[in-house]
Write a protein that holds these residues in place. Structure first.
Motif, mmCIF file in Angstrom:
data_model
loop_
_atom_site.group_PDB
_atom_site.id
_atom_site.type_symbol
_atom_site.label_atom_id
_atom_site.label_comp_id
_atom_site.label_asym_id
_atom_site.label_seq_id
_atom_site.Cartn_x
_atom_site.Cartn_y
_atom_site.Cartn_z
ATOM 1 N N LEU A 44 -6.447 0.695 -5.632
ATOM 2 C CA LEU A 44 -6.152 2.096 -5.933
ATOM 3 C C LEU A 44 -7.361 2.842 -6.477
ATOM 4 N N ASP A 45 -8.345 2.131 -6.994
ATOM 5 C CA ASP A 45 -9.579 2.792 -7.434
ATOM 6 C C ASP A 45 -10.170 3.633 -6.304
ATOM 7 N N ASN A 46 -10.018 3.153 -5.063
ATOM 8 C CA ASN A 46 -10.537 3.884 -3.898
ATOM 9 C C ASN A 46 -9.794 5.187 -3.648
ATOM 10 N N TYR A 47 -8.552 5.263 -4.092
ATOM 11 C CA TYR A 47 -7.721 6.432 -3.803
ATOM 12 C C TYR A 47 -7.935 7.592 -4.769
ATOM 13 N N TYR A 48 -8.712 7.399 -5.812
ATOM 14 C CA TYR A 48 -8.952 8.486 -6.754
ATOM 15 C C TYR A 48 -9.963 9.489 -6.208
ATOM 16 N N SER A 49 -10.707 9.087 -5.193
ATOM 17 C CA SER A 49 -11.621 9.988 -4.494
ATOM 18 C C SER A 49 -11.683 9.503 -3.048
ATOM 19 N N ILE A 50 -10.904 10.154 -2.198
ATOM 20 C CA ILE A 50 -10.738 9.641 -0.838
ATOM 21 C C ILE A 50 -10.494 10.800 0.128
ATOM 22 N N THR A 51 -10.972 10.634 1.340
ATOM 23 C CA THR A 51 -10.638 11.628 2.371
ATOM 24 C C THR A 51 -9.264 11.289 2.935
ATOM 25 N N THR A 52 -8.656 12.261 3.575
ATOM 26 C CA THR A 52 -7.343 11.997 4.162
ATOM 27 C C THR A 52 -7.450 10.942 5.266
ATOM 28 N N GLU A 53 -8.557 10.950 5.998
ATOM 29 C CA GLU A 53 -8.748 9.959 7.061
ATOM 30 C C GLU A 53 -8.859 8.555 6.474
ATOM 31 N N GLU A 54 -9.605 8.408 5.380
ATOM 32 C CA GLU A 54 -9.729 7.101 4.726
ATOM 33 C C GLU A 54 -8.385 6.639 4.184
ATOM 34 N N ALA A 55 -7.644 7.563 3.592
ATOM 35 C CA ALA A 55 -6.334 7.221 3.033
ATOM 36 C C ALA A 55 -5.417 6.684 4.126
ATOM 37 N N LEU A 56 -5.431 7.327 5.281
ATOM 38 C CA LEU A 56 -4.589 6.868 6.381
ATOM 39 C C LEU A 56 -5.088 5.536 6.944
ATOM 40 N N PHE A 57 -6.407 5.377 7.007
ATOM 41 C CA PHE A 57 -6.990 4.135 7.514
ATOM 42 C C PHE A 57 -6.624 2.951 6.623
ATOM 43 N N LYS A 58 -6.600 3.157 5.310
ATOM 44 C CA LYS A 58 -6.309 2.076 4.350
ATOM 45 C C LYS A 58 -4.822 1.951 4.020
ATOM 46 N N ALA A 59 -4.008 2.825 4.569
ATOM 47 C CA ALA A 59 -2.596 2.895 4.193
ATOM 48 C C ALA A 59 -1.826 1.608 4.484
ATOM 49 N N LYS A 60 -2.080 0.978 5.598
ATOM 50 C CA LYS A 60 -1.360 -0.261 5.934
ATOM 51 C C LYS A 60 -1.653 -1.338 4.901
ATOM 52 N N ASP A 61 -2.916 -1.461 4.515
ATOM 53 C CA ASP A 61 -3.282 -2.469 3.521
ATOM 54 C C ASP A 61 -2.606 -2.207 2.181
ATOM 55 N N ILE A 62 -2.638 -0.947 1.714
ATOM 56 C CA ILE A 62 -2.060 -0.664 0.409
ATOM 57 C C ILE A 62 -0.552 -0.865 0.436
ATOM 58 N N SER A 63 0.103 -0.594 1.561
ATOM 59 C CA SER A 63 1.546 -0.837 1.624
ATOM 60 C C SER A 63 1.855 -2.334 1.604
ATOM 61 N N THR A 64 0.995 -3.133 2.212
ATOM 62 C CA THR A 64 1.157 -4.590 2.159
ATOM 63 C C THR A 64 0.971 -5.090 0.730
ATOM 64 N N TYR A 65 -0.058 -4.595 0.047
ATOM 65 C CA TYR A 65 -0.291 -4.993 -1.345
ATOM 66 C C TYR A 65 0.854 -4.537 -2.250
ATOM 67 N N ALA A 66 1.396 -3.360 -1.974
ATOM 68 C CA ALA A 66 2.511 -2.845 -2.779
ATOM 69 C C ALA A 66 3.753 -3.721 -2.603
ATOM 70 N N LEU A 67 3.991 -4.183 -1.396
ATOM 71 C CA LEU A 67 5.113 -5.092 -1.142
ATOM 72 C C LEU A 67 4.917 -6.406 -1.892
ATOM 73 N N GLU A 68 3.707 -6.951 -1.822
ATOM 74 C CA GLU A 68 3.419 -8.196 -2.527
ATOM 75 C C GLU A 68 3.584 -8.024 -4.036
ATOM 76 N N LEU A 69 3.159 -6.883 -4.556
ATOM 77 C CA LEU A 69 3.325 -6.599 -5.978
ATOM 78 C C LEU A 69 4.811 -6.540 -6.329
ATOM 79 N N ARG A 70 5.571 -5.815 -5.543
ATOM 80 C CA ARG A 70 7.008 -5.662 -5.792
ATOM 81 C C ARG A 70 7.729 -7.010 -5.826
ATOM 82 N N ASP A 71 7.288 -7.915 -4.968
ATOM 83 C CA ASP A 71 7.967 -9.204 -4.831
ATOM 84 C C ASP A 71 7.377 -10.311 -5.702
ATOM 85 N N SER A 72 6.518 -9.956 -6.641
ATOM 86 C CA SER A 72 5.801 -11.014 -7.362
ATOM 87 C C SER A 72 5.789 -10.851 -8.876
ATOM 88 N N ILE A 73 6.819 -10.330 -9.465
ATOM 89 C CA ILE A 73 6.800 -10.167 -10.923
ATOM 90 C C ILE A 73 6.599 -11.533 -11.554
#
Length: 147
Positions: A44-73
């Motif tokens: 998420l450090d990358n998302y504090y200063s990001i272009t919309t194109e970069e955000a969309l390019f990295k979106a699949k990865d961050i959603s995968t990490y978010a799922l892993e976070l959700r399932d790993s308390i």
């Protein structure tokens, strides 16, 4: 602890977002071995200063990490409904951003809004962890005082 709200400034196609709530020292120590949390926090450090194109390019990865976070308390006293709800909200916003990457006519404003929502959701997780840790500390102090 930083209670600063998330604010955004937009330059042409770039989104500049300030960090919302950070973990306090005790909370950081608590999650230091929670690998999935650390990965998301770093990404998420990358998302504090990001272009919309970069955000969309990295979106699949961050959603995968978010799922892993959700399932790993990994911390027992964080395995509770109010934390799970915040993890689900974070995952859902990351998933929406990932879905946006598949839409050809998506507007940059929509992407910027979803990035902001995702960062706010993560800030909410941090806030909840801070509150739980402070509550536990106060309860321990009260028990020590009563003895």
């Amino acid at each position: 602890m930083n209670n600063e709200s998330i604010s955004t400034a937009q330059t042409e196609n770039k989104l500049e977002t300030s960090i919302g709530e950070l973990l306090n020292e005790d909370s950081r120590a608590l999650v230091e071995n929670w690998r999935e949390y650390q990965i998301v926090n770093t990404e998420l450090d990358n998302y504090y200063s990001i272009t919309t194109e970069e955000a969309l390019f990295k979106a699949k990865d961050i959603s995968t990490y978010a799922l892993e976070l959700r399932d790993s308390i990994r911390i027992d006293f964080l395995d509770r409904p109010d934390v799970k709800i915040r993890l689900n909200v974070f995952y859902n916003t990351a998933l929406r951003l990932s879905d946006m990457a598949t839409i050809r006519t998506i507007e940059s404003e929509e992407v910027k809004t979803e990035v902001t929502n995702m960062l706010q959701a993560f800030s909410s997780i941090n806030g909840k962890i801070n509150n739980i840790v402070m509550q536990q500390q106060l309860e321990k102090e009260l028990l020590d005082f009563e003895k």
